[in-house]
Design a protein around this motif. Structure first.
Motif, PDB file in Angstrom:
ATOM      1  N   ASN A 673      33.083 -25.735 -12.220  1.00  0.00           N
ATOM      2  CA  ASN A 673      32.004 -25.494 -12.435  1.00  0.00           C
ATOM      3  C   ASN A 673      31.501 -23.999 -12.426  1.00  0.00           C
ATOM      4  OD1 ASN A 673      31.054 -28.212 -12.493  1.00  0.00           O
ATOM      5  ND2 ASN A 673      31.392 -28.523 -10.106  1.00  0.00           N
ATOM      6  N   SER A 674      32.592 -23.027 -12.659  1.00  0.00           N
ATOM      7  CA  SER A 674      32.216 -21.718 -12.643  1.00  0.00           C
ATOM      8  C   SER A 674      31.425 -21.379 -13.921  1.00  0.00           C
ATOM      9  CB  SER A 674      33.573 -20.753 -12.653  1.00  0.00           C
ATOM     10  OG  SER A 674      34.219 -21.085 -11.611  1.00  0.00           O
ATOM     11  N   ARG A 675      30.575 -20.662 -13.726  1.00  0.00           N
ATOM     12  CA  ARG A 675      29.721 -20.189 -14.813  1.00  0.00           C
ATOM     13  C   ARG A 675      30.412 -18.977 -15.826  1.00  0.00           C
ATOM     14  NH1 ARG A 675      25.025 -22.120 -16.178  1.00  0.00           N
ATOM     15  NH2 ARG A 675      24.034 -23.604 -15.003  1.00  0.00           N
ATOM     16  N   ARG A 676      30.553 -19.006 -16.931  1.00  0.00           N
ATOM     17  CA  ARG A 676      31.562 -18.092 -17.485  1.00  0.00           C
ATOM     18  C   ARG A 676      30.943 -17.022 -18.199  1.00  0.00           C
ATOM     19  NH1 ARG A 676      35.858 -19.519 -19.289  1.00  0.00           N
ATOM     20  NH2 ARG A 676      36.085 -17.389 -19.284  1.00  0.00           N
ATOM     21  N   ASN A 679      31.614 -16.660 -24.570  1.00  0.00           N
ATOM     22  CA  ASN A 679      30.257 -17.304 -25.023  1.00  0.00           C
ATOM     23  C   ASN A 679      30.845 -18.045 -26.353  1.00  0.00           C
ATOM     24  OD1 ASN A 679      27.924 -18.449 -25.285  1.00  0.00           O
ATOM     25  ND2 ASN A 679      26.764 -16.585 -25.682  1.00  0.00           N
ATOM     26  N   ASN A 713      35.738 -26.914 -18.768  1.00  0.00           N
ATOM     27  CA  ASN A 713      34.769 -26.077 -17.946  1.00  0.00           C
ATOM     28  C   ASN A 713      33.747 -26.040 -18.869  1.00  0.00           C
ATOM     29  OD1 ASN A 713      34.034 -22.603 -18.104  1.00  0.00           O
ATOM     30  ND2 ASN A 713      33.853 -24.034 -15.939  1.00  0.00           N
ATOM     31  N   VAL A 717      29.694 -27.420 -17.542  1.00  0.00           N
ATOM     32  CA  VAL A 717      28.703 -26.375 -17.536  1.00  0.00           C
ATOM     33  C   VAL A 717      27.695 -26.111 -18.386  1.00  0.00           C
ATOM     34  CG1 VAL A 717      28.323 -24.058 -16.457  1.00  0.00           C
ATOM     35  CG2 VAL A 717      30.245 -25.116 -15.834  1.00  0.00           C
ATOM     36  N   TYR A 718      28.070 -26.313 -19.798  1.00  0.00           N
ATOM     37  CA  TYR A 718      27.011 -25.870 -20.821  1.00  0.00           C
ATOM     38  C   TYR A 718      27.281 -27.195 -21.867  1.00  0.00           C
ATOM     39  CZ  TYR A 718      27.718 -21.283 -18.955  1.00  0.00           C
ATOM     40  OH  TYR A 718      27.773 -20.077 -18.111  1.00  0.00           O
TER      41      TYR A 718
END
Length: 771
Positions: A673-676, A679, A713, A717-718
């Motif tokens: 769940n790490s926000r990366r 992009n 991931n 998350v997105y």
């Protein structure tokens, strides 16, 4: 809000023709001289617009190349008709006026045309029968001619210019001339004898000309309606003469209070005399004068009642004798502008925004020294208060910057004012067309004036725009200018920081064609030089981090730029930065992101296959810097290298199996769940392809697992951003095939199923059920 009305067809056609002269209006005679095609006949409206727009393009658009023989297009009055033209600055030379001498010009404005000599005085005689309006403002050399042309070698040793002042020219024969501007003419020209032949002048401008005897003005007492004597050192005798010019509607006796010492002082008696004698006066400018006697009413009376333009209530006592309010009253840099009741509809001054804008409007064309101080006042208003007439203010500053692009004070104050006038607070009031005009004039300033303050102000102003969207129409030009700012090894630190930030933003979200074009301009090399300089200084600041970030962005899916990075010692700089700044997490993230881009290019991967590089990447797998970013990117680099197979592993140490084991351990340590920070933006054309190519293979299970983890991931998350992109790019069939592959690890298959489920659920949730 300002209008986004498109340009008229006339304007668009004129612009196109001027940019394509050879293919539209003219052809080259003897490969040098422009000539109009013989089957073209142009009326005066089109000819005038062509010339005036040409002057505008040359002076305001630095990308427009002037043509040496442009004016020869209008040499024949049988096919072209010129009537009203405005020419300015170094654009115009003697041969240009000579080329159009057969035209019946009615209006000729020559402003600051310092390349014109006495030859042009003789050309002016060709227009004597038709000219009604003539301006020679600032044409300082037009009364000079060569002394013994072709034979003055000895004299040139003493006088290198070999020029003498022409004193025998007069306006004899200019029978129709009514409006004449001789402002800022050189000393020594005999004004009285020069003007004596003119019988019916209606307007005369003698700005900056000194004459002790003004009696000659009375020959036009029955015709002169406008008289400008700006910066003339007046005397009581001058005032006595002026008072006899009873037809005057506009009188300007203002001065620049900073330029020099003037003996004459404006008194209540003088103002009363002018008001009494000049009953037709509609406009008066007394800016810059110090009023010796108290001309205003008492403070108690001054504050009473509503603000009024009624002369009978005037706070300035002499003006109570006016029959009607003035249309314009110039009070800039006088104490009178701060009074309450001023009998004029428009006042220039420094009391408030309205007065300041009036001053900029009135003085821009011919008085840059005044205009720069007025713009400085506008700057303070925009910075401290709120600008209530934003559109007017912007247009006036743009005009001033265009008109005086080589004037340091105008460029400094104007560019500073633009920064505040274009900030987010005012954005909704500005049209696309107006904002583009601002960008154009800012780029012109950067191009024409290398002064540090101007460059900084211009760069800061560009930061107020949406980048790259609003700058895309000038994309190549703005990049070239920014790279030229960054090229000196020693540069103002603040400019460097802003310029690198802009460069980074310009390559962040554009297509690959743009990135490749910018790379060929020297973008990669410039960033590497900045990094090298910071390394020598042992400094890791925003410039260093932005430079690596810019390289990360410009190498994204652009193999040519990746190769350029390697060819110019990029890997050495990477290792040196890693060693010199071991604790700089943001720096490490940017560098590894860039190397991830390089590793995606199959042809370049062999250059990464060294013991030193592989060891560094392997050690970075265990980095906890910036969350998982450094570890993730290092693993990405190694995944692409592993993808080439065991036979491509050209080093003995570290061993491939050892590195593979460390990669598995790193991936298993990451939080899904790490926000990366990477992009993958669908709308900007960013593709999943570099990741998806690692799925359908069995040669490197760890690379396959890294790619699957990356997709899992991102869609976790997105989901709104990346589920549609993955579906669109055909990722689901590849993942389904992976689940069936015998060589794939079980944990990789389980992760692939979760990605498929995420995307399937997303598709169902967003399905259109309205029918």
């Amino acid at each position: 809000m300002a209008s986004d009305t498109p340009e008229s067809l006339m304007t668009l056609c004129t612009d196109f023709c001027l940019r394509n002269l050879d293919g539209t209006l003219g052809y080259l005679l003897d490969k040098e001289t422009l000539r109009l095609h013989p089957d073209i006949f142009l009326p005066s409206e089109i000819c005038d617009q062509l010339v005036n727009e040409y002057v505008e393009l040359v002076s305001a658009a630095c990308t427009f190349e002037p043509h040496e023989t442009f004016f020869s297009l209008f040499s024949d009055p049988r096919s072209t008709r010129l009537t009203r033209i405005h020419l300015r600055e170094d654009l115009v030379q003697d041969q240009d006026l000579e080329a159009i001498r057969k035209q019946d010009l009615v209006e000729l404005y020559l402003t600051n045309c310092e390349k014109l000599s006495a030859k042009s005085l003789q050309t002016l005689r060709s227009f004597s029968h038709s000219l009604v309006s003539l301006s020679l403002f600032g044409c300082a050399n037009i009364f000079y001619e060569e002394d013994n042309p072709g034979g003055c070698e000895d004299e040139c040793l003493v006088n290198p210019t070999c020029q003498v002042l022409v004193k025998d020219f007069t306006f004899e024969g200019f029978s129709r001339l009514r409006f004449l501007n001789l402002g800022r003419m050189i000393d020594g020209v005999p004004i009285e004898s020069l003007l004596r032949p003119l019988n019916s002048l209606a307007a005369l401008d003698l700005s900056g000309i000194q004459t002790s005897d003004a009696t000659f003005l009375t020959q036009w007492k029955d015709s002169l309606m406008s008289l400008v004597l700006y910066n003339m050192d007046l005397s009581d005798e001058h005032i006595r003469v002026i008072a006899q010019l009873h037809k005057l509607r506009h009188l300007d006796i203002s001065r620049d209070r900073l330029s020099s010492y003037y003996k004459f002082k404006l008194t209540r008696k003088v103002l009363s005399l002018l008001v009494q004698k000049l009953g037709n006066l509609m406009s008066l400018d007394i800016s810059g004068h110090m009023i010796l006697e108290n001309c205003s009413i008492s403070k108690m009376d001054e504050e009473a009642g509503q603000t009024s333009t009624d002369p009978s209530k005037s706070s300035i006592m002499p003006f109570r004798a006016l029959k009607r309010p003035l249309q314009f009253l110039g009070l800039f840099e006088t104490s009178l502008c701060r009074l309450t009741h001023i009998p004029a509809y428009k006042v220039s001054g420094d009391k408030n925004e309205e007065q300041v804008l009036n001053a900029i409007e009135a003085y821009t064309e011919h008085r840059p020294e005044i205009t720069s101080r007025a713009i400085n006042l506008l700057f303070d208003i925009a910075r401290i208060e709120r600008c209530n007439q934003l559109l007017r203010a912007l247009k006036l500053v743009i005009t001033a910057l265009k008109c005086h692009k080589y004037d340091k004070n105008i460029q400094v104050t104007g560019s500073a004012a633009l920064f505040y006038l274009t900030n987010s607070e005012y954005r909704s009031e500005q049209s696309i067309k107006l904002r583009r005009q601002v960008i154009q004039v800012v780029l012109n300033g950067m191009e024409s004036y290398q002064e540090v303050t101007v460059q900084r102000n211009c760069c800061l102003t560009l930061c107020n725009f949406s980048i790259p969207e609003e700058l895309e129409f000038q994309y190549r030009r703005v990049n070239e200018l920014l790279l030229s700012i960054l090229s000196p090894t020693r540069q103002d630190e603040s400019i460097q920081r802003i310029a690198v930030h802009l460069c980074n933003a310009l390559v962040c979200q554009v297509d690959n064609d743009h990135k490749e074009a910018v790379g060929k301009m020297g973008f990669v090399v410039t960033m590497l030089k900045l990094i090298q300089k910071k390394l020598l200084d042992k400094t890791c600041d925003q410039v260093m981090e932005f430079s690596w970030s810019a390289l990360w962005n410009i190498t994204d899916e652009t193999p040519d730029n990746c190769e350029m990075f390697l060819n110019f010692n990029g890997m050495k700089l990477f290792l040196d930065c890693l060693k010199e700044f071991p604790e700089k997490q943001e720096l490490h993230r940017n560098m590894l992101g860039l190397l991830g881009n390089v590793a995606e290019v199959k042809e370049l991967r062999p250059q990464l296959m060294t013991s030193q590089f592989i060891s560094v990447f392997s050690n970075l797998l265990e980095s906890k810097a910036d969350g998982i970013e450094v570890s993730y990117n290092a693993c990405g680099v190694l995944s692409h290298i592993m993808f080439d197979g065991p036979e491509a592993w050209g080093v003995c140490e570290p061993q491939r199996a050892e590195v593979e084991e460390r990669m598995w351990a790193a991936i298993q340590s990451w939080d899904i769940n790490s926000r990366r920070n990477i992009n993958y933006r669908f709308e900007m054309g960013r593709s999943f392809e570099p990741i998806l190519r690692l799925l359908p293979q069995g040669i490197s299970p760890v690379s396959q697992h890294w790619a699957t983890w990356a997709l899992y991931n991102l869609v976790s998350v997105y989901p709104d951003k990346y589920c549609p992109l993955l579906i669109k790019e055909g990722g689901l069939p590849l993942l389904k095939d992976l689940v069936k592959m015998a060589t794939a690890r079980q944990e990789t298959k389980e992760m692939a199923r979760k990605v498929i489920d995420h995307c399937s659920n997303y598709r169902e949730e967003n399905m259109d059920t309205s029918r």
